[in-house]
Design a protein around this motif. Structure first.
Motif, PDB file in Angstrom:
ATOM      1  N   VAL A 144       0.864  -1.173  -0.020  1.00  0.00           N
ATOM      2  CA  VAL A 144       0.096   0.116   0.092  1.00  0.00           C
ATOM      3  C   VAL A 144       0.899   1.291   0.170  1.00  0.00           C
ATOM      4  O   VAL A 144       1.978   1.276   0.196  1.00  0.00           O
ATOM      5  N   THR A 145       0.313   2.433  -0.396  1.00  0.00           N
ATOM      6  CA  THR A 145       1.083   3.722  -0.386  1.00  0.00           C
ATOM      7  C   THR A 145       0.598   4.660   0.655  1.00  0.00           C
ATOM      8  O   THR A 145      -0.948   4.435   0.936  1.00  0.00           O
ATOM      9  N   LEU A 146       0.971   5.669   0.747  1.00  0.00           N
ATOM     10  CA  LEU A 146       0.681   6.645   1.949  1.00  0.00           C
ATOM     11  C   LEU A 146      -0.541   7.458   1.219  1.00  0.00           C
ATOM     12  O   LEU A 146      -1.612   7.731   1.748  1.00  0.00           O
ATOM     13  N   SER A 147      -0.479   7.776  -0.152  1.00  0.00           N
ATOM     14  CA  SER A 147      -1.742   8.182  -0.661  1.00  0.00           C
ATOM     15  C   SER A 147      -2.846   7.764  -0.744  1.00  0.00           C
ATOM     16  O   SER A 147      -4.115   8.185  -0.513  1.00  0.00           O
ATOM     17  N   GLU A 148      -2.903   6.240  -1.136  1.00  0.00           N
ATOM     18  CA  GLU A 148      -4.005   5.273  -0.924  1.00  0.00           C
ATOM     19  C   GLU A 148      -4.780   5.236   0.516  1.00  0.00           C
ATOM     20  O   GLU A 148      -5.890   5.262   0.614  1.00  0.00           O
ATOM     21  N   ALA A 149      -3.609   5.121   1.531  1.00  0.00           N
ATOM     22  CA  ALA A 149      -4.307   5.144   2.814  1.00  0.00           C
ATOM     23  C   ALA A 149      -4.938   6.202   3.109  1.00  0.00           C
ATOM     24  O   ALA A 149      -6.042   6.487   3.740  1.00  0.00           O
ATOM     25  N   ALA A 150      -4.466   7.557   2.747  1.00  0.00           N
ATOM     26  CA  ALA A 150      -4.943   8.665   3.116  1.00  0.00           C
ATOM     27  C   ALA A 150      -6.208   8.912   2.330  1.00  0.00           C
ATOM     28  O   ALA A 150      -7.177   9.403   2.968  1.00  0.00           O
ATOM     29  N   GLY A 180       0.435  13.119   5.556  1.00  0.00           N
ATOM     30  CA  GLY A 180       1.063  13.437   6.895  1.00  0.00           C
ATOM     31  C   GLY A 180       0.547  12.654   8.000  1.00  0.00           C
ATOM     32  O   GLY A 180       1.104  12.151   8.855  1.00  0.00           O
ATOM     33  N   ASP A 181      -0.948  12.690   8.262  1.00  0.00           N
ATOM     34  CA  ASP A 181      -1.545  12.088   9.106  1.00  0.00           C
ATOM     35  C   ASP A 181      -1.246  10.528   9.255  1.00  0.00           C
ATOM     36  O   ASP A 181      -0.751   9.911  10.253  1.00  0.00           O
ATOM     37  N   VAL A 182      -1.285   9.947   7.989  1.00  0.00           N
ATOM     38  CA  VAL A 182      -0.824   8.472   7.872  1.00  0.00           C
ATOM     39  C   VAL A 182       0.559   8.140   8.289  1.00  0.00           C
ATOM     40  O   VAL A 182       0.734   7.311   8.979  1.00  0.00           O
ATOM     41  N   GLU A 183       1.486   8.993   7.895  1.00  0.00           N
ATOM     42  CA  GLU A 183       2.589   8.810   8.096  1.00  0.00           C
ATOM     43  C   GLU A 183       3.021   9.024   9.545  1.00  0.00           C
ATOM     44  O   GLU A 183       3.964   8.259  10.322  1.00  0.00           O
ATOM     45  N   ARG A 184       2.511  10.127  10.167  1.00  0.00           N
ATOM     46  CA  ARG A 184       2.709  10.083  11.776  1.00  0.00           C
ATOM     47  C   ARG A 184       2.148   9.022  12.383  1.00  0.00           C
ATOM     48  O   ARG A 184       2.737   8.533  13.364  1.00  0.00           O
ATOM     49  N   ALA A 185       0.844   8.443  11.852  1.00  0.00           N
ATOM     50  CA  ALA A 185       0.440   7.062  12.506  1.00  0.00           C
ATOM     51  C   ALA A 185       1.349   5.960  12.288  1.00  0.00           C
ATOM     52  O   ALA A 185       1.366   5.365  13.443  1.00  0.00           O
ATOM     53  N   VAL A 186       1.969   5.773  11.425  1.00  0.00           N
ATOM     54  CA  VAL A 186       2.935   4.945  11.119  1.00  0.00           C
ATOM     55  C   VAL A 186       3.901   4.930  11.855  1.00  0.00           C
ATOM     56  O   VAL A 186       4.351   3.769  12.757  1.00  0.00           O
ATOM     57  N   LYS A 187       4.565   6.029  12.093  1.00  0.00           N
ATOM     58  CA  LYS A 187       5.866   6.309  12.976  1.00  0.00           C
ATOM     59  C   LYS A 187       5.433   5.977  14.203  1.00  0.00           C
ATOM     60  O   LYS A 187       6.350   5.378  15.229  1.00  0.00           O
ATOM     61  N   TYR A 188       4.109   6.400  14.840  1.00  0.00           N
ATOM     62  CA  TYR A 188       4.035   6.259  16.228  1.00  0.00           C
ATOM     63  C   TYR A 188       3.620   4.629  16.608  1.00  0.00           C
ATOM     64  O   TYR A 188       4.249   4.426  17.408  1.00  0.00           O
ATOM     65  N   TRP A 189       3.185   3.723  15.533  1.00  0.00           N
ATOM     66  CA  TRP A 189       2.969   2.472  16.035  1.00  0.00           C
ATOM     67  C   TRP A 189       4.293   1.746  15.670  1.00  0.00           C
ATOM     68  O   TRP A 189       4.520   0.780  16.398  1.00  0.00           O
ATOM     69  N   ALA A 213       1.338  24.295   4.754  1.00  0.00           N
ATOM     70  CA  ALA A 213       0.871  23.149   4.110  1.00  0.00           C
ATOM     71  C   ALA A 213       2.003  22.262   3.993  1.00  0.00           C
ATOM     72  O   ALA A 213       1.940  21.268   4.008  1.00  0.00           O
ATOM     73  N   TYR A 214       3.109  22.719   3.365  1.00  0.00           N
ATOM     74  CA  TYR A 214       4.381  22.201   3.155  1.00  0.00           C
ATOM     75  C   TYR A 214       4.911  21.702   4.304  1.00  0.00           C
ATOM     76  O   TYR A 214       5.307  20.444   4.445  1.00  0.00           O
ATOM     77  N   LEU A 215       4.988  22.302   5.335  1.00  0.00           N
ATOM     78  CA  LEU A 215       5.395  21.894   6.658  1.00  0.00           C
ATOM     79  C   LEU A 215       4.624  20.786   7.200  1.00  0.00           C
ATOM     80  O   LEU A 215       5.167  19.777   7.980  1.00  0.00           O
ATOM     81  N   TYR A 216       3.471  20.975   7.188  1.00  0.00           N
ATOM     82  CA  TYR A 216       2.556  20.162   7.841  1.00  0.00           C
ATOM     83  C   TYR A 216       2.125  18.863   7.084  1.00  0.00           C
ATOM     84  O   TYR A 216       2.234  17.730   7.757  1.00  0.00           O
ATOM     85  N   ASP A 217       1.996  18.874   6.058  1.00  0.00           N
ATOM     86  CA  ASP A 217       1.434  17.582   5.089  1.00  0.00           C
ATOM     87  C   ASP A 217       2.822  17.123   4.542  1.00  0.00           C
ATOM     88  O   ASP A 217       2.826  15.918   4.331  1.00  0.00           O
ATOM     89  N   GLY A 218       3.715  18.079   3.952  1.00  0.00           N
ATOM     90  CA  GLY A 218       4.885  17.561   3.134  1.00  0.00           C
ATOM     91  C   GLY A 218       5.913  16.989   3.991  1.00  0.00           C
ATOM     92  O   GLY A 218       6.305  15.868   3.778  1.00  0.00           O
ATOM     93  N   LEU A 219       6.290  17.796   5.055  1.00  0.00           N
ATOM     94  CA  LEU A 219       7.409  17.308   6.060  1.00  0.00           C
ATOM     95  C   LEU A 219       6.658  16.567   7.029  1.00  0.00           C
ATOM     96  O   LEU A 219       7.610  16.255   7.987  1.00  0.00           O
ATOM     97  N   SER A 220       5.410  16.369   7.474  1.00  0.00           N
ATOM     98  CA  SER A 220       4.709  16.016   8.411  1.00  0.00           C
ATOM     99  C   SER A 220       4.998  16.405   9.812  1.00  0.00           C
ATOM    100  O   SER A 220       5.261  15.489  10.882  1.00  0.00           O
ATOM    101  N   LEU A 221       5.742  17.738  10.018  1.00  0.00           N
ATOM    102  CA  LEU A 221       5.604  18.599  11.219  1.00  0.00           C
ATOM    103  C   LEU A 221       4.283  18.295  11.907  1.00  0.00           C
ATOM    104  O   LEU A 221       3.208  18.801  11.518  1.00  0.00           O
ATOM    105  N   PRO A 222       4.161  17.802  13.382  1.00  0.00           N
ATOM    106  CA  PRO A 222       3.136  18.078  14.057  1.00  0.00           C
ATOM    107  C   PRO A 222       2.425  19.458  14.329  1.00  0.00           C
ATOM    108  O   PRO A 222       3.282  20.289  14.285  1.00  0.00           O
TER     109      PRO A 222
END
Length: 229
Positions: free
Chosen positions: A45-51, A59-68, A135-144
């Motif tokens: 699967v890909t980030l975009s598909e999951a999102a 960014g939400d998906v990537e943060r969740a994956v890193k969390y788990w 948007a770049y910082l939040y969504d692109g770089l996944s900064l919380p």
């Protein structure tokens, strides 16, 4: 004779330990991502598909994956998809493609709240270009969001709210793994301490009046020789 089991349904097993120990501490989006990944564990699967499936940002998906992953609950056995290089990634949040991205982020309550807070700090309505930076910082770089919140406030106090400073500092924080406001505060203090220590280590050079006189004579003599030549 063909027999069909009316109770036969597709199901994804979830461990009791996950429900008892991990789920209560995780936010709802992280749980959604975890369950969706379990459901699709048999394929790539890909980030975009999951999102898209979960109505979240990449960014939400990537943060969740890193969390788990940090919790030791998930182990990624393959590279999901390569994130674009920084310059290429930044270009996605400018121009025509940014329109699609910002339209998606308008559905993100966290990002919308972040915009309200940022504009309050800046005491102005942000331009499209400035919104693209966040948007770049939040969504692109996944900064919380909490990190960006602190970054904007810090930039207003120390850099006049310069968006170029916010973008550059945000990229630096993301590269250094800053994930919480506390980590951001400690990082800033650390950088400030290093600058102060460096400044103190450079002691001023004191030249005696005699040496100054000698130096001035030599400089004048050198100048006269050049003029004569």
């Amino acid at each position: 004779m063909n027999v069909q089991n009316a109770l036969s349904v597709g199901a994804v097993p979830v461990s009791d330990r996950f429900i008892d120990e991990y789920m209560p501490q995780a936010n709802g989006d992280y749980v959604k991502v975890y369950l969706w990944l379990l459901r699709n564990a048999a394929r790539e699967v890909t980030l975009s598909e999951a999102a898209g499936a979960l109505m979240l940002t990449e960014g939400d998906v990537e943060r969740a994956v890193k969390y788990w992953q940090e919790k030791g609950v998930l182990t990624m056995t393959g590279q999901e998809e390569e994130r674009p290089q920084t310059d290429d990634l930044r270009s996605r949040y400018r121009g025509a493609e940014s329109t699609r991205i910002l339209a998606r982020l308008k559905l993100d309550d966290t990002f919308r709240q972040l915009l309200i807070i940022a504009q309050t700090y800046l005491s102005r309505v942000m331009s499209d270009a400035e919104i693209q930076v966040l948007a770049y910082l939040y969504d692109g770089l996944s900064l919380p969001a909490e990190v960006i919140d602190y970054l904007v406030a810090y930039a207003v106090d120390n850099a006049g709210g310069d968006m170029r400073y916010i973008e550059k500092a945000g990229a630096d924080w993301a590269a250094n793994g800053i994930r919480t406001e506390e980590a951001a505060r400690n990082y800033v203090k650390s950088r400030q301490g290093k600058k102060k220590k460096k400044a103190e280590s450079v002691s001023p050079r004191i030249v005696s009046s005699d040496r100054k006189t000698d130096y001035n004579k030599l400089a004048m003599q050198d100048l006269m020789e050049k003029l004569v030549d």
